[in-house]
Structures are given as C-alpha cells and as structure tokens.
Design a protein around this motif. Structure first.
Motif, PDB file in Angstrom:
ATOM      1  N   GLY A 166       0.808  -1.212   0.000  1.00 52.03           N
ATOM      2  CA  GLY A 166       0.000   0.000   0.000  1.00 52.03           C
ATOM      3  C   GLY A 166       0.840   1.260   0.000  1.00 52.03           C
ATOM      4  O   GLY A 166       0.532   2.227  -0.711  1.00 52.03           O
ATOM      5  N   GLY A 167       1.923   1.268   0.786  1.00 49.56           N
ATOM      6  CA  GLY A 167       2.808   2.433   0.798  1.00 49.56           C
ATOM      7  C   GLY A 167       3.470   2.657  -0.555  1.00 49.56           C
ATOM      8  O   GLY A 167       3.603   3.804  -1.014  1.00 49.56           O
ATOM      9  N   ALA A 168       3.875   1.564  -1.210  1.00 54.29           N
ATOM     10  CA  ALA A 168       4.486   1.692  -2.533  1.00 54.29           C
ATOM     11  C   ALA A 168       3.486   2.240  -3.546  1.00 54.29           C
ATOM     12  O   ALA A 168       3.835   3.083  -4.393  1.00 54.29           O
ATOM     13  CB  ALA A 168       5.018   0.340  -2.996  1.00 54.29           C
ATOM     14  N   ALA A 169       2.221   1.791  -3.461  1.00 55.86           N
ATOM     15  CA  ALA A 169       1.201   2.279  -4.398  1.00 55.86           C
ATOM     16  C   ALA A 169       0.919   3.766  -4.187  1.00 55.86           C
ATOM     17  O   ALA A 169       0.863   4.546  -5.155  1.00 55.86           O
ATOM     18  CB  ALA A 169      -0.083   1.471  -4.240  1.00 55.86           C
ATOM     19  N   VAL A 170       0.766   4.177  -2.930  1.00 57.83           N
ATOM     20  CA  VAL A 170       0.487   5.592  -2.647  1.00 57.83           C
ATOM     21  C   VAL A 170       1.670   6.471  -3.038  1.00 57.83           C
ATOM     22  O   VAL A 170       1.509   7.539  -3.651  1.00 57.83           O
ATOM     23  CB  VAL A 170       0.136   5.774  -1.163  1.00 57.83           C
ATOM     24  CG1 VAL A 170      -0.008   7.250  -0.821  1.00 57.83           C
ATOM     25  CG2 VAL A 170      -1.155   5.037  -0.825  1.00 57.83           C
ATOM     26  N   ALA A 171       2.881   6.037  -2.692  1.00 54.47           N
ATOM     27  CA  ALA A 171       4.072   6.813  -3.060  1.00 54.47           C
ATOM     28  C   ALA A 171       4.234   6.881  -4.576  1.00 54.47           C
ATOM     29  O   ALA A 171       4.624   7.924  -5.123  1.00 54.47           O
ATOM     30  CB  ALA A 171       5.316   6.195  -2.421  1.00 54.47           C
ATOM     31  N   GLY A 172       3.938   5.781  -5.268  1.00 53.19           N
ATOM     32  CA  GLY A 172       4.029   5.781  -6.730  1.00 53.19           C
ATOM     33  C   GLY A 172       3.066   6.768  -7.362  1.00 53.19           C
ATOM     34  O   GLY A 172       3.428   7.471  -8.319  1.00 53.19           O
ATOM     35  N   VAL A 173       1.839   6.838  -6.823  1.00 57.78           N
ATOM     36  CA  VAL A 173       0.874   7.812  -7.362  1.00 57.78           C
ATOM     37  C   VAL A 173       1.359   9.238  -7.134  1.00 57.78           C
ATOM     38  O   VAL A 173       1.243  10.102  -8.023  1.00 57.78           O
ATOM     39  CB  VAL A 173      -0.506   7.601  -6.707  1.00 57.78           C
ATOM     40  CG1 VAL A 173      -1.463   8.718  -7.087  1.00 57.78           C
ATOM     41  CG2 VAL A 173      -1.084   6.265  -7.126  1.00 57.78           C
ATOM     42  N   SER A 177       2.208  11.705 -10.213  1.00 60.71           N
ATOM     43  CA  SER A 177       1.475  12.963 -10.376  1.00 60.71           C
ATOM     44  C   SER A 177       2.433  14.144 -10.434  1.00 60.71           C
ATOM     45  O   SER A 177       2.241  15.071 -11.240  1.00 60.71           O
ATOM     46  CB  SER A 177       0.485  13.142  -9.222  1.00 60.71           C
ATOM     47  OG  SER A 177      -0.439  12.070  -9.171  1.00 60.71           O
ATOM     48  N   ALA A 178       3.467  14.136  -9.585  1.00 62.97           N
ATOM     49  CA  ALA A 178       4.434  15.236  -9.599  1.00 62.97           C
ATOM     50  C   ALA A 178       5.177  15.311 -10.930  1.00 62.97           C
ATOM     51  O   ALA A 178       5.371  16.396 -11.494  1.00 62.97           O
ATOM     52  CB  ALA A 178       5.423  15.066  -8.443  1.00 62.97           C
ATOM     53  N   VAL A 179       5.579  14.154 -11.459  1.00 60.95           N
ATOM     54  CA  VAL A 179       6.292  14.136 -12.735  1.00 60.95           C
ATOM     55  C   VAL A 179       5.390  14.622 -13.866  1.00 60.95           C
ATOM     56  O   VAL A 179       5.816  15.395 -14.739  1.00 60.95           O
ATOM     57  CB  VAL A 179       6.816  12.717 -13.030  1.00 60.95           C
ATOM     58  CG1 VAL A 179       7.363  12.625 -14.450  1.00 60.95           C
ATOM     59  CG2 VAL A 179       7.892  12.329 -12.027  1.00 60.95           C
ATOM     60  N   VAL A 180       4.115  14.197 -13.861  1.00 64.28           N
ATOM     61  CA  VAL A 180       3.182  14.625 -14.910  1.00 64.28           C
ATOM     62  C   VAL A 180       2.969  16.133 -14.862  1.00 64.28           C
ATOM     63  O   VAL A 180       2.951  16.813 -15.900  1.00 64.28           O
ATOM     64  CB  VAL A 180       1.845  13.878 -14.758  1.00 64.28           C
ATOM     65  CG1 VAL A 180       0.785  14.496 -15.668  1.00 64.28           C
ATOM     66  CG2 VAL A 180       2.019  12.406 -15.103  1.00 64.28           C
ATOM     67  N   VAL A 181       2.827  16.686 -13.652  1.00 66.10           N
ATOM     68  CA  VAL A 181       2.624  18.129 -13.520  1.00 66.10           C
ATOM     69  C   VAL A 181       3.844  18.894 -14.031  1.00 66.10           C
ATOM     70  O   VAL A 181       3.721  19.901 -14.750  1.00 66.10           O
ATOM     71  CB  VAL A 181       2.324  18.492 -12.056  1.00 66.10           C
ATOM     72  CG1 VAL A 181       2.360  19.992 -11.855  1.00 66.10           C
ATOM     73  CG2 VAL A 181       0.963  17.941 -11.645  1.00 66.10           C
ATOM     74  N   LEU A 182       5.031  18.421 -13.694  1.00 62.60           N
ATOM     75  CA  LEU A 182       6.256  19.095 -14.157  1.00 62.60           C
ATOM     76  C   LEU A 182       6.375  19.040 -15.679  1.00 62.60           C
ATOM     77  O   LEU A 182       6.745  20.027 -16.322  1.00 62.60           O
ATOM     78  CB  LEU A 182       7.479  18.457 -13.508  1.00 62.60           C
ATOM     79  CG  LEU A 182       7.658  18.710 -12.002  1.00 62.60           C
ATOM     80  CD1 LEU A 182       8.868  17.954 -11.469  1.00 62.60           C
ATOM     81  CD2 LEU A 182       7.803  20.198 -11.717  1.00 62.60           C
ATOM     82  N   LEU A 183       6.060  17.880 -16.260  1.00 62.82           N
ATOM     83  CA  LEU A 183       6.134  17.755 -17.717  1.00 62.82           C
ATOM     84  C   LEU A 183       5.119  18.658 -18.408  1.00 62.82           C
ATOM     85  O   LEU A 183       5.418  19.271 -19.445  1.00 62.82           O
ATOM     86  CB  LEU A 183       5.913  16.301 -18.128  1.00 62.82           C
ATOM     87  CG  LEU A 183       7.029  15.317 -17.762  1.00 62.82           C
ATOM     88  CD1 LEU A 183       6.651  13.898 -18.183  1.00 62.82           C
ATOM     89  CD2 LEU A 183       8.348  15.725 -18.413  1.00 62.82           C
ATOM     90  N   GLU A 184       3.918  18.755 -17.840  1.00 66.27           N
ATOM     91  CA  GLU A 184       2.901  19.610 -18.438  1.00 66.27           C
ATOM     92  C   GLU A 184       3.321  21.078 -18.389  1.00 66.27           C
ATOM     93  O   GLU A 184       3.129  21.827 -19.355  1.00 66.27           O
ATOM     94  CB  GLU A 184       1.559  19.428 -17.714  1.00 66.27           C
ATOM     95  CG  GLU A 184       0.887  18.102 -18.003  1.00 66.27           C
ATOM     96  CD  GLU A 184       0.486  17.961 -19.452  1.00 66.27           C
ATOM     97  OE1 GLU A 184       0.196  18.998 -20.088  1.00 66.27           O
ATOM     98  OE2 GLU A 184       0.456  16.829 -19.963  1.00 66.27           O
ATOM     99  N   ARG A 185       3.899  21.494 -17.264  1.00 65.22           N
ATOM    100  CA  ARG A 185       4.353  22.881 -17.170  1.00 65.22           C
ATOM    101  C   ARG A 185       5.483  23.151 -18.151  1.00 65.22           C
ATOM    102  O   ARG A 185       5.548  24.225 -18.760  1.00 65.22           O
ATOM    103  CB  ARG A 185       4.811  23.175 -15.743  1.00 65.22           C
ATOM    104  CG  ARG A 185       3.668  23.234 -14.723  1.00 65.22           C
ATOM    105  CD  ARG A 185       4.183  23.600 -13.350  1.00 65.22           C
ATOM    106  NE  ARG A 185       3.091  23.709 -12.393  1.00 65.22           N
ATOM    107  CZ  ARG A 185       3.254  24.004 -11.098  1.00 65.22           C
ATOM    108  NH1 ARG A 185       4.483  24.234 -10.637  1.00 65.22           N
ATOM    109  NH2 ARG A 185       2.222  24.083 -10.303  1.00 65.22           N
ATOM    110  N   THR A 186       6.378  22.173 -18.315  1.00 66.18           N
ATOM    111  CA  THR A 186       7.468  22.351 -19.275  1.00 66.18           C
ATOM    112  C   THR A 186       6.934  22.464 -20.693  1.00 66.18           C
ATOM    113  O   THR A 186       7.384  23.312 -21.474  1.00 66.18           O
ATOM    114  CB  THR A 186       8.443  21.171 -19.179  1.00 66.18           C
ATOM    115  OG1 THR A 186       8.927  21.060 -17.829  1.00 66.18           O
ATOM    116  CG2 THR A 186       9.621  21.358 -20.105  1.00 66.18           C
TER     117      THR A 186
END
Length: 222
Positions: A166-173, A177-186
């Motif tokens: 469960g911790g791995a799943a939550v941390a992965g999300v 999400s952080a990587v997707v947001v950074l890519l979208e801003r770029t």
C-alpha cells in the motif's frame, strides 16, 4: 497552400506536417492513445495490482483454518474485492472506448489509461492496503489471537506485506502525479515560447514587407 496567421494575413506556405498533425488531432478515436508511454505504464501497474491482490486474497482464503479463520477471511475477501475493482475499471474503460460514446476530450483524458481515473483507482487501492495492513499489525502486536504461534506470525507478516504494498502504491501515485505536472508545465512553457517566436517572426516579415511597399511607392512617386 498558405497558412493564415492570427489576424495578420497570410503567413507563408503551410507546413504539410502541421496540416497532418491538425487532421490527426481532430480524430476522436486517437485521443485515447495520445500518450502511449503513460498508458502502458498505468496499464502494467493495474495488471500488477490485479495479480497481486487477487493471488494474495486467494492464498489467504485457501489457507483459512479454524484458528485463523476470521482475519484470513477478512483480509482475503478485501484483497479479492480490490482486485475485482481494479479489473472492473479497466473493463469499463475498454468498453467505453470501443463503443465510442464519449466525444469530449476532457472526459477521455479522465477515463483513458493513464488518466485521472487510473490515479484514483491506484490511490484508493493503496490506501485500502495500508488500512488492512495496519489492522493486521495492530491485532498481531496486541496478541488478540487465541493461541499465539504460527497463525500470529502469519498475521504479522501479512500486515507488513500489505503495508509495504500500500505504501508503494500511494508513493508511486504521488511521484507519478508530480512528474506529470512538471512535464505539463514544461510543455506549456515551450508552447508559449514557440508562440512568442512565431509572433515576432510574423511581425518581422510584415514590417519588412511594409518597408518594401513604402520604398516602392516613393520610387514610383519620384
């Protein structure tokens, strides 16, 4: 074929690649596959969750004994339900995609593999695993079993495994999400820079053309 600039008249010959890209952007069927890498990653995660939760739940249910019947039945049933929930989401997304009943780009971005719905499903699954693992660990540490021994050790190990998953799943999300947001801003920054460059380029061409027309008019007047 000439391309019209935004309120600036003709902008020179149109790029065939740009025309083809614009035509493909209008195809609703292709909106489901705009980001194949992201879709493949989320699909693999969903398959891992289905296999992990399903096999874990079946394993707990199949090894239920009179000594450990309650917690094994509860944890095994919860894992099987989580696996069915993730599988149901994937089947519904595939059915909606095949029926082509959704024509909105925003809704497709939510429902497609790698969209917001996948993030929510993985997040809910991870939180559920964390809750189940925490409950099993609390019961094991509180020594609520009638006869401590192998059953208590199994409960403790199951709790640790569920907490880790469960911790791995939550941390992965969160990381995803952080990587997707950074890519979208770029990407948005690059698009803005490209628009600014195009505007200056078009303005420069128009100024040069206006100067040539002015020079020609003066020469004719003389």
């Amino acid at each position: 074929i000439y391309e019209l600039g935004p309120g600036l008249g003709f902008n020179g010959p149109a790029d065939p690649a740009q025309i083809q890209h614009s035509i493909l952007e209008e195809q609703v069927e292709l909106w489901w596959f705009r980001e194949p890498g992201k879709s493949l990653l989320c699909y693999c995660v969903a398959v891992l969750l289905i296999l992990g939760c399903g096999l874990g739940g079946v394993g707990l249910l199949s090894t239920t004994t009179s000594v450990s019947s309650e917690w094994r039945l509860g944890a095994g049933t919860a894992l099987c339900l989580l696996a069915l929930g993730v599988l149901l989401k994937q089947l519904l997304s595939s059915a909606v995609q095949d029926m082509n009943c959704v024509r909105s780009r925003q809704r497709i971005d939510i429902l497609k593999s790698g969209g917001l719905s996948d993030n929510l499903v993985v997040l809910i699954t991870g939180l559920s695993l964390l809750i189940c693992g925490a409950v099993l660990l609390r019961l094991a540490l509180a020594n609520h079993m009638p006869k401590p021994g192998q059953a208590l050790n199994d409960m403790y190990i199951s709790g640790v495994v569920l907490l880790a998953g469960g911790g791995a799943a939550v941390a992965g999300v969160g990381v995803y999400s952080a990587v997707v947001v950074l890519l979208e801003r770029t990407r948005q920054g690059r698009r803005l820079m490209d628009r600014v460059v195009n505007i200056f380029t078009v303005s420069g061409h128009m100024d040069h053309q206006a100067r040539r027309e002015t020079t020609s008019s003066l020469a004719n007047l003389i």
